[in-house]
Design a protein around this motif. Structure first.
Motif, short mmCIF file in Angstrom:
data_model
loop_
_atom_site.label_atom_id
_atom_site.label_comp_id
_atom_site.label_asym_id
_atom_site.label_seq_id
_atom_site.Cartn_x
_atom_site.Cartn_y
_atom_site.Cartn_z
N GLN A 164 0.93 -1.02 -0.02
CA GLN A 164 0.06 -0.17 0.11
C GLN A 164 0.91 1.10 -0.04
OE1 GLN A 164 -3.08 -0.05 2.80
NE2 GLN A 164 -3.45 2.19 2.74
N ALA A 165 0.76 2.20 -0.86
CA ALA A 165 1.63 3.28 -1.15
C ALA A 165 0.88 4.46 0.11
CB ALA A 165 1.36 3.88 -2.38
N GLN A 166 2.00 5.19 0.39
CA GLN A 166 1.76 6.41 1.33
C GLN A 166 2.23 7.45 0.65
OE1 GLN A 166 3.20 5.27 5.14
NE2 GLN A 166 1.73 3.47 5.37
N PHE A 167 1.63 8.57 1.00
CA PHE A 167 2.14 9.93 0.23
C PHE A 167 1.94 11.07 1.33
CE2 PHE A 167 2.24 7.70 -3.61
CZ PHE A 167 1.06 7.19 -4.13
N VAL A 168 3.27 11.96 1.12
CA VAL A 168 3.21 13.02 2.15
C VAL A 168 3.56 14.10 1.57
CG1 VAL A 168 4.51 14.13 4.12
CG2 VAL A 168 3.91 11.65 4.21
N GLU A 169 2.42 15.06 1.31
CA GLU A 169 2.65 16.47 0.56
C GLU A 169 3.38 17.55 1.50
OE1 GLU A 169 -1.00 14.08 -0.53
OE2 GLU A 169 -0.21 14.88 1.22
N ALA A 221 13.73 7.80 -8.84
CA ALA A 221 14.90 7.28 -7.94
C ALA A 221 14.58 7.88 -6.36
CB ALA A 221 16.24 7.67 -8.36
N LYS A 222 14.22 8.97 -6.36
CA LYS A 222 13.61 9.43 -5.01
C LYS A 222 12.41 9.24 -4.45
CE LYS A 222 16.91 13.76 -5.41
NZ LYS A 222 17.00 14.88 -5.54
N LYS A 223 11.60 8.76 -5.42
CA LYS A 223 9.97 8.21 -5.30
C LYS A 223 9.22 9.70 -4.69
CE LYS A 223 10.60 3.47 -3.59
NZ LYS A 223 10.61 2.74 -2.40
N THR A 224 9.67 10.84 -5.53
CA THR A 224 9.01 11.96 -5.33
C THR A 224 8.34 12.62 -6.48
OG1 THR A 224 10.78 12.66 -3.62
CG2 THR A 224 9.50 14.34 -4.63
N PHE A 283 6.11 6.38 -0.43
CA PHE A 283 6.97 5.54 0.46
C PHE A 283 6.31 4.06 0.11
CE2 PHE A 283 8.70 8.39 3.55
CZ PHE A 283 7.61 9.37 3.47
N GLY A 284 5.99 4.00 -0.97
CA GLY A 284 5.66 2.59 -1.65
C GLY A 284 6.51 2.08 -2.42
N SER A 285 6.61 0.85 -2.46
CA SER A 285 7.74 0.08 -3.29
C SER A 285 7.25 0.36 -5.01
CB SER A 285 8.13 -1.13 -2.99
OG SER A 285 6.66 -2.25 -3.04
N THR A 286 6.16 0.58 -5.19
CA THR A 286 5.69 0.35 -6.47
C THR A 286 5.38 1.90 -7.17
OG1 THR A 286 3.32 0.45 -5.57
CG2 THR A 286 4.48 -1.50 -6.11
N PHE A 287 6.18 2.80 -6.46
CA PHE A 287 5.83 4.48 -7.09
C PHE A 287 6.22 4.51 -8.58
CE2 PHE A 287 5.74 8.76 -6.25
CZ PHE A 287 6.64 9.57 -7.31
N SER A 288 7.18 3.75 -8.93
CA SER A 288 7.50 3.92 -10.32
C SER A 288 6.60 3.46 -11.48
CB SER A 288 9.15 3.79 -10.68
OG SER A 288 9.11 2.46 -10.47
N ARG A 289 5.88 2.57 -10.84
CA ARG A 289 5.00 1.77 -11.78
C ARG A 289 3.84 2.45 -12.29
NH1 ARG A 289 5.11 -4.08 -8.87
NH2 ARG A 289 7.19 -4.16 -8.21
#
Length: 116
Positions: A1-6, A75-78, A25-31
């Protein structure tokens, strides 16, 4: 499950600029395609204003086109959004999420207030 912080919101005068960031913070951000949404009225449906696909294509709502620029750093998941020529009508809480959005992954958002 992804988590996001704005982050990055604040108060700015009309015509000003802001850059928002969203840490994933999820491992699948780039997908997945990612987007910036905003909620102008508390409790109202969030509006998608900008989207960047997994392969980097960008799309904007009519109100954001020409003024906002979305980008991502896998790479930074941002996720970022640069907002220029801000208007009073851009005042809202801004959120990031996947596109289409996941109902379980909404963060707290970041408040953007455009006021003179």
């Amino acid at each position: 499950q992804a988590q996001f912080v704005e982050s990055g919101g604040g108060k700015v005068s009309p015509g000003g600029s802001l850059t928002l960031s969203c840490a994933g913070f999820g491992s699948t951000f780039s997908r997945y395609g990612m987007g910036w949404y905003r909620q102008i009225i508390p409790g109202a449906q969030r509006e998608l204003v900008a989207e960047v696909t997994a392969d980097g294509r960008t799309y904007y709502s009519d109100t954001a086109k020409g003024r906002f620029a979305i980008s991502r750093d896998n790479a930074k998941k941002t996720l970022y959004i640069r907002m220029d020529s801000l208007r009073i009508g851009d005042t809202a809480v801004y959120y990031c999420n996947e596109v289409p959005s996941s109902p379980y992954d909404w963060g707290q958002g970041t408040q953007v207030t455009v006021s003179s």
